[in-house]
Enzyme design. Structure first.
Site, PDB file in Angstrom:
ATOM      1  N   TRP A  86      79.358 -23.640  18.974  1.00 40.42           N
ATOM      2  CA  TRP A  86      80.002 -24.537  18.007  1.00 40.42           C
ATOM      3  C   TRP A  86      79.619 -25.990  18.242  1.00 40.42           C
ATOM      4  CZ3 TRP A  86      80.920 -22.100  13.941  1.00 40.42           C
ATOM      5  CH2 TRP A  86      81.453 -20.812  13.953  1.00 40.42           C
ATOM      6  N   LYS A 101      92.564 -19.514  13.411  1.00 44.25           N
ATOM      7  CA  LYS A 101      92.712 -18.946  14.749  1.00 44.25           C
ATOM      8  C   LYS A 101      94.157 -19.013  15.232  1.00 44.25           C
ATOM      9  CE  LYS A 101      88.033 -19.326  14.886  1.00 44.25           C
ATOM     10  NZ  LYS A 101      86.903 -20.226  14.804  1.00 44.25           N
ATOM     11  N   ASP A 133      86.916 -30.845  18.508  1.00 39.85           N
ATOM     12  CA  ASP A 133      87.066 -29.623  17.712  1.00 39.85           C
ATOM     13  C   ASP A 133      88.039 -28.735  18.482  1.00 39.85           C
ATOM     14  OD1 ASP A 133      86.883 -27.150  16.503  1.00 39.85           O
ATOM     15  OD2 ASP A 133      84.692 -27.008  16.604  1.00 39.85           O
TER      16      ASP A 133
HETATM   17  C1  LIG Z   1      85.746 -20.778  14.392  1.00 41.40           C
HETATM   18  C2  LIG Z   1      85.286 -22.064  14.892  1.00 41.40           C
HETATM   19  C3  LIG Z   1      84.582 -22.973  14.085  1.00 41.40           C
HETATM   20  C4  LIG Z   1      84.159 -22.643  12.671  1.00 41.40           C
HETATM   21  O1  LIG Z   1      85.218 -22.633  11.813  1.00 41.40           O
HETATM   22  P1  LIG Z   1      85.038 -22.408  10.239  1.00 41.40           P
HETATM   23  O2  LIG Z   1      86.407 -22.695   9.740  1.00 41.40           O
HETATM   24  O3  LIG Z   1      84.605 -20.998  10.052  1.00 41.40           O
HETATM   25  O4  LIG Z   1      84.037 -23.377   9.753  1.00 41.40           O
HETATM   26  C5  LIG Z   1      84.239 -24.195  14.618  1.00 41.40           C
HETATM   27  N1  LIG Z   1      84.561 -24.515  15.880  1.00 41.40           N
HETATM   28  C6  LIG Z   1      85.239 -23.680  16.687  1.00 41.40           C
HETATM   29  C7  LIG Z   1      85.575 -24.099  18.071  1.00 41.40           C
HETATM   30  C8  LIG Z   1      85.617 -22.428  16.217  1.00 41.40           C
HETATM   31  O5  LIG Z   1      86.280 -21.590  17.026  1.00 41.40           O
END
Ligand SMILES: *Cc1c(COP(=O)(O)O)cnc(C)c1O
Length: 370
Positions: free
Chosen positions: A101, A199, A175
């Site tokens: 990511w 999540k 993030d």
């Molecule tokens: C799942 C995830 C993403 C991507 O998320 P989307 O909503 O599918 O764009 C980005 N960063 C992390 C840390 C993730 O776990």
């Protein structure tokens, strides 16, 4: 009907009480005679739903008034572009590469500014969080992935962020897609703290962006689409266009559930208990092991492999494990397609009973396949 234990990395399991409440309100939300899915986002029935969700986020995360809380679309992945487009001034940003990511965020940011990758754990398959000296330099921002969903690492201690040569602070951007509200954080340490909701907070469809107001530019990079300007959404309280109404409604319910279960502190206790149980089991096992260094381990995503050395046999064993686990009611245990092995994601909503039952299954599988 029986429900499975869902160890998916995302979208992931939601608290059962939330699903039941939503089911009860499906056809007639609080006497409105309609479902939340059908309402106008500007109606008197809907407006309290989004403002209630914002209030709960603010309270649960202790967010001060100099931060905006935005409900955006396009997933966490759209933030990979929005962040450089909106924060670019000097033209350079510092990134720390801790996995897939962050790598995606880096590739996207490179389209808009100069990226300095100041640390990386790529040398050991991202199995640890690199140690970082104080971040200093003329950077528009410094960027980290707080919890690395695929490899199962997390920042136990934040990197120290220093000043630019003109004495101003470098904002830290995080993030937090796979760890938001899994434990308390001091939001004032961050300029932007964001998370895709699927999540730990809600079904897919909304990205929560918490941004310090002084970082919202009047004029972002030239050519930035209106929808990718933080200002657009900040000025209209996330109502510039139709927000993902139903997802925000469910998020409000999940936040109420977190509140009722002790808030961020309560989640930390619950998550540490689950993670300890699982890591202790892996560390004491002769059949399974964790590929992640101890001081970098995630509370949320726990990858594991068997101790089988022969690659072909290991792959077959993993496949057998995932299939038999699914048949026994433990689903989505395959590791990410890029890293293989297995992974158990244990977000807030996963009850400890699920983890105990999984360990019992794993123990039996180990005995049968030793
Ligand atoms: C799942 C995830 C993403 C991507 O998320 P989307 O909503 O599918 O764009 C980005 N960063 C992390 C840390 C993730 O776990």
């Amino acid at each position: 009907m029986s429900r499975v234990y869902n160890f998916s990395a995302g979208p992931s399991c939601l608290p059962e009480s939330v699903l039941k409440e939503a089911a009860e309100e499906m056809l007639d939300y609080k006497g409105s005679g309609q479902s939340v899915m059908e309402m106008s986002h500007r109606s008197k029935d809907y407006l309290p739903i989004i403002s209630d969700a914002e209030d709960r986020v603010r309270k649960l995360m202790n967010i001060p008034d100099n931060y905006k809380v935005l409900f955006l679309q396009g997933g966490a992945s759209t933030q990979f572009a929005m962040i450089p487009m909106n924060l670019k001034k000097l033209g350079k940003a510092a990134y720390i590469d801790t996995g897939v990511w962050s790598d995606k965020a880096i590739k996207e940011a490179k389209k808009y500014l100069t990226v300095d990758v100041i640390a990386s754990s790529k040398d050991k398959a991202y199995s640890y969080i690199p140690s970082v000296e104080k971040i200093e330099g003329d950077y528009d921002y410094a960027y980290i992935t707080l919890n690395n969903t695929i490899v199962g690492t997390k920042w136990a201690n934040l990197p120290e962020v220093g000043k630019r040569s003109d004495g101003t602070d470098i904002p830290l951007v995080a993030d937090a897609s796979s760890c938001i509200l899994s434990e308390p954080v001091d939001i004032t340490k961050f300029g932007i703290f964001y998370a895709g909701a699927q999540k730990n907070l809600a079904p897919a469809g909304v990205t929560l962006v918490i941004i310090r107001k002084d970082l919202i530019p009047e004029f972002p990079m030239e050519g930035t689409p209106i929808m990718l300007m933080y200002k657009t959404h900040a000025d209209s309280d996330s109502m510039y266009n139709t927000p993902p109404c139903y997802t925000i409604y469910i998020m409000g319910k999940v936040l109420a559930w977190i509140e009722a279960n002790g808030g961020a502190e309560g989640m930390k206790k619950r998550n540490e208990e689950k993670a300890k149980l699982f890591y202790d089991y892996l560390d004491n096992s002769k059949f399974y092991k964790s590929p992640v260094e101890k001081n970098s381990r995630s509370l949320m995503n726990i990858p594991f492999v068997t101790c089988e050395q022969n690659e072909e046999k290991a792959t077959a064993l993993n496949k057998k494990f995932v299939a038999e686990a699914a048949a026994a009611g433990f689903v989505n245990l395959a590791g990410h397609r890029l890293v293989g092995g297995m992974r158990a994601s244990m977000y807030n909503a996963m009850p400890i009973e699920g983890v105990k039952a999984l360990i019992e299954f794993m123990d039996k599988f180990a005995k049968d396949n030793a």
